[in-house]
Design a protein around this motif. Sequence first.
Motif, PDB file in Angstrom:
ATOM      1  N   UNK A   1       0.821  -1.208   0.000  1.00 43.37           N
ATOM      2  CA  UNK A   1       0.000   0.000   0.000  1.00 43.37           C
ATOM      3  C   UNK A   1       0.855   1.258   0.000  1.00 43.37           C
ATOM      4  N   UNK A   2       2.123   1.112   0.405  1.00 47.04           N
ATOM      5  CA  UNK A   2       3.081   2.227   0.456  1.00 47.04           C
ATOM      6  C   UNK A   2       2.630   3.325   1.423  1.00 47.04           C
ATOM      7  N   UNK A   3       2.175   2.890   2.582  1.00 51.78           N
ATOM      8  CA  UNK A   3       1.737   3.856   3.583  1.00 51.78           C
ATOM      9  C   UNK A   3       2.169   3.389   4.964  1.00 51.78           C
ATOM     10  N   UNK A   4       1.694   4.071   5.997  1.00 54.54           N
ATOM     11  CA  UNK A   4       2.046   3.747   7.380  1.00 54.54           C
ATOM     12  C   UNK A   4       0.877   3.031   8.033  1.00 54.54           C
ATOM     13  N   UNK A   5       1.138   1.907   8.661  1.00 53.62           N
ATOM     14  CA  UNK A   5       0.082   1.130   9.308  1.00 53.62           C
ATOM     15  C   UNK A   5      -0.369   1.824  10.589  1.00 53.62           C
ATOM     16  N   UNK A   6      -1.635   1.657  10.903  1.00 56.16           N
ATOM     17  CA  UNK A   6      -2.227   2.354  12.054  1.00 56.16           C
ATOM     18  C   UNK A   6      -1.738   1.818  13.401  1.00 56.16           C
ATOM     19  N   UNK A   7      -1.126   0.633  13.390  1.00 52.09           N
ATOM     20  CA  UNK A   7      -0.557   0.056  14.616  1.00 52.09           C
ATOM     21  C   UNK A   7       0.874  -0.382  14.318  1.00 52.09           C
ATOM     22  N   UNK A   8       1.785   0.565  14.165  1.00 51.98           N
ATOM     23  CA  UNK A   8       3.142   0.207  13.747  1.00 51.98           C
ATOM     24  C   UNK A   8       3.964  -0.390  14.875  1.00 51.98           C
ATOM     25  N   UNK A   9       4.952  -1.198  14.498  1.00 52.38           N
ATOM     26  CA  UNK A   9       5.957  -1.655  15.451  1.00 52.38           C
ATOM     27  C   UNK A   9       6.913  -0.494  15.709  1.00 52.38           C
ATOM     28  N   UNK A  10       7.169  -0.220  16.982  1.00 47.65           N
ATOM     29  CA  UNK A  10       7.958   0.955  17.360  1.00 47.65           C
ATOM     30  C   UNK A  10       9.273   0.510  18.004  1.00 47.65           C
ATOM     31  N   UNK A  11      10.354   1.067  17.509  1.00 43.09           N
ATOM     32  CA  UNK A  11      11.677   0.826  18.089  1.00 43.09           C
ATOM     33  C   UNK A  11      12.106   2.074  18.839  1.00 43.09           C
ATOM     34  N   UNK A  12      12.536   1.898  20.090  1.00 42.99           N
ATOM     35  CA  UNK A  12      13.029   3.013  20.897  1.00 42.99           C
ATOM     36  C   UNK A  12      14.442   2.692  21.359  1.00 42.99           C
ATOM     37  N   UNK A  13      15.381   3.532  20.941  1.00 39.36           N
ATOM     38  CA  UNK A  13      16.771   3.401  21.372  1.00 39.36           C
ATOM     39  C   UNK A  13      17.071   4.527  22.353  1.00 39.36           C
ATOM     40  N   UNK A  14      17.665   4.185  23.493  1.00 34.74           N
ATOM     41  CA  UNK A  14      17.955   5.182  24.536  1.00 34.74           C
ATOM     42  C   UNK A  14      19.424   5.055  24.913  1.00 34.74           C
ATOM     43  N   UNK A  15      20.280   5.815  24.229  1.00 31.89           N
ATOM     44  CA  UNK A  15      21.712   5.702  24.507  1.00 31.89           C
ATOM     45  C   UNK A  15      22.065   6.188  25.910  1.00 31.89           C
ATOM     46  N   UNK A  16      21.218   7.040  26.487  1.00 30.99           N
ATOM     47  CA  UNK A  16      21.465   7.549  27.844  1.00 30.99           C
ATOM     48  C   UNK A  16      21.445   6.438  28.888  1.00 30.99           C
ATOM     49  N   UNK A  17      20.904   5.279  28.544  1.00 30.74           N
ATOM     50  CA  UNK A  17      20.926   4.147  29.473  1.00 30.74           C
ATOM     51  C   UNK A  17      22.362   3.715  29.782  1.00 30.74           C
ATOM     52  N   UNK A  18      23.256   3.887  28.794  1.00 31.29           N
ATOM     53  CA  UNK A  18      24.655   3.495  28.983  1.00 31.29           C
ATOM     54  C   UNK A  18      25.607   4.677  28.905  1.00 31.29           C
TER      55      UNK A  18
ATOM     56  N   UNK B   1       4.258  10.166  -1.456  1.00 32.92           N
ATOM     57  CA  UNK B   1       3.238  10.246  -0.420  1.00 32.92           C
ATOM     58  C   UNK B   1       3.193  11.647   0.203  1.00 32.92           C
ATOM     59  N   UNK B   2       2.086  11.949   0.855  1.00 32.73           N
ATOM     60  CA  UNK B   2       1.979  13.203   1.608  1.00 32.73           C
ATOM     61  C   UNK B   2       2.611  12.966   2.975  1.00 32.73           C
ATOM     62  N   UNK B   3       3.921  13.211   3.056  1.00 29.39           N
ATOM     63  CA  UNK B   3       4.654  12.863   4.278  1.00 29.39           C
ATOM     64  C   UNK B   3       4.289  13.754   5.454  1.00 29.39           C
ATOM     65  N   UNK B   4       3.950  14.983   5.215  1.00 27.69           N
ATOM     66  CA  UNK B   4       3.554  15.849   6.327  1.00 27.69           C
ATOM     67  C   UNK B   4       2.319  15.285   7.022  1.00 27.69           C
ATOM     68  N   UNK B   5       1.388  14.795   6.231  1.00 20.22           N
ATOM     69  CA  UNK B   5       0.171  14.195   6.792  1.00 20.22           C
ATOM     70  C   UNK B   5       0.484  12.872   7.468  1.00 20.22           C
ATOM     71  N   UNK B   6       1.326  12.041   6.817  1.00 17.83           N
ATOM     72  CA  UNK B   6       1.670  10.738   7.386  1.00 17.83           C
ATOM     73  C   UNK B   6       2.451  10.872   8.686  1.00 17.83           C
ATOM     74  N   UNK B   7       3.323  11.866   8.762  1.00 15.78           N
ATOM     75  CA  UNK B   7       4.096  12.080   9.987  1.00 15.78           C
ATOM     76  C   UNK B   7       3.183  12.427  11.147  1.00 15.78           C
ATOM     77  N   UNK B   8       2.203  13.279  10.902  1.00 16.22           N
ATOM     78  CA  UNK B   8       1.244  13.650  11.949  1.00 16.22           C
ATOM     79  C   UNK B   8       0.477  12.431  12.427  1.00 16.22           C
ATOM     80  N   UNK B   9       0.016  11.600  11.475  1.00 19.15           N
ATOM     81  CA  UNK B   9      -0.732  10.387  11.833  1.00 19.15           C
ATOM     82  C   UNK B   9       0.162   9.413  12.596  1.00 19.15           C
ATOM     83  N   UNK B  10       1.384   9.221  12.094  1.00 20.81           N
ATOM     84  CA  UNK B  10       2.291   8.262  12.723  1.00 20.81           C
ATOM     85  C   UNK B  10       2.623   8.669  14.150  1.00 20.81           C
ATOM     86  N   UNK B  11       2.798   9.935  14.366  1.00 21.38           N
ATOM     87  CA  UNK B  11       3.113  10.424  15.715  1.00 21.38           C
ATOM     88  C   UNK B  11       2.000  10.038  16.686  1.00 21.38           C
TER      89      UNK B  11
END
Length: 490
Positions: A342-359, A383-393
């Motif tokens: 579909x070339x879009x962002x899924x409504x329930x995406x898998x999220x990766x969080x990296x926190x270098x401050x842990x080490x 794609x309309x990335x401005x719109x997709x970024x808002x939705x993804x956030x």
Amino acid sequence: MSKKAGIVGAGLAGIATAIRLACKGYQVRVFEANGYPGGKLSAFEQGAYRFDAGPSLFTMPKYVDELFTLAGKNPRAYFNYQKLEEICHYFWDDGVQLRAFANKDEFAAEVEKKTKSTALELKKYLNKSKEIYGITHRVFLEQSLHLLKTYTNSNTAKSFLNIGKIDAMRTMAQANQGFFSDEKMVQYANRFATYNGSNPYQAPATLNIIPHLEQNLGAYFPDGGMYSITLALLKLAEELGVKFSFNQNVEEIIVKNGAVTGLKTVNQVYDFDLVLSNMDVYFTYTKLLKNFKAPKQILTQERSSSALIFYWGIKKQFADLGLHNIFFSDDYRAEFDAIFNTKTIYQDPTVYVNISAKLKSDDAPSGCENWFTMINVPNNSGQNWDELITEAREYILKKLSKVLKTDVASLIENESVLDPRSIESKTSSFRGSLYGTSSNGKFAAFLRHANFNKKLKNLYFVGGSVHPGGGIPLALLSAKIVADMIKPAK
């Protein structure tokens, strides 16, 4: 005088190639359009927070160390790192949390305790990954697949005798379904397809080699953060006499009588005996080889996925989070269908969080954390990335807040964003695809562009767009493959 080599791009592969050629006696100059080295492996500050901008996982440090020993230097005088005891924390929306311990027995016990899968299932899976690595790494990772000599040596012969064991005829998802009885562990195994921007429901199960690099061989963290890798290699290159020209756009690769003879910038023409491009092969042809017809396959092959990253300064510390954290989608197949079809962002995406401050505690103020928050997204095809970024956030904050039982949005002190458009503009990655072409096919590794062009003498290619993998070690391996093709300057 020794021969001269010009390199387009000071990404990790470009710097590593410069080091190897300097050790071979070449006078090397590297041209970089940005004002900083590293390409995707860069860093920046955002208020009181520091972020590594790009690759956040460090495996196979031996390939970094090898560059120092090649130059007769002690790697530890330039660069240090620690092995992680916990590689990643995994989270699901139903409350299940899993810690991937570096110790295989501890991880297996954790899997058996937290999921329906057994310890034996995990061990069989990791042993299979090790087996695939043993069969393929000398051929697929460490040599060019486009040279005849690759197929006439004993290592290749051994690999082909065991070709049936690399599981190339099934997809990753099909193979992983057979390894694990719990769908959560199938999802865990399928996620490794994202390490080179591919779809586990299409990519061959040979890519199950990837967990061996992380889980069996170990994951590491550099003492100064990921960007310290770039800075250490830059220092070594400069000590070897490599010259770097930053904020310097190369406008053209000069070709005469079927051979590359130099580079042209806005102000000057440079003569070189060799030219190497660390730029995506697509842009190397379309922007720099102005009078040379690009191979059609470069323009038409499916590109890898891209990334959308939110860099958040978070006004709180979370005890449940580690250096690497994954929050899984409830429907992985639907997520990959959205990314690749579909070339879009899924409504329930898998999220990766990296926190270098842990080490590296000084990466964030006291009591705070620096969140590198990423989801996999399609490459840029208008794609309309401005719109997709808002939705993804909104999608990301909803998921994180639910799992962590905290209103994450209220904790964000500052924010910046990297999307496929800016990835392309900053790193010359066509459409923002992180790994060049995808590996969504049995023969994808063989269909990538070679490290050279038979019709253009003295021109070589390095980096992710010409190597069938991704990440730091494979960028360094692409440099080794090319350097091994080139005779010493003296």
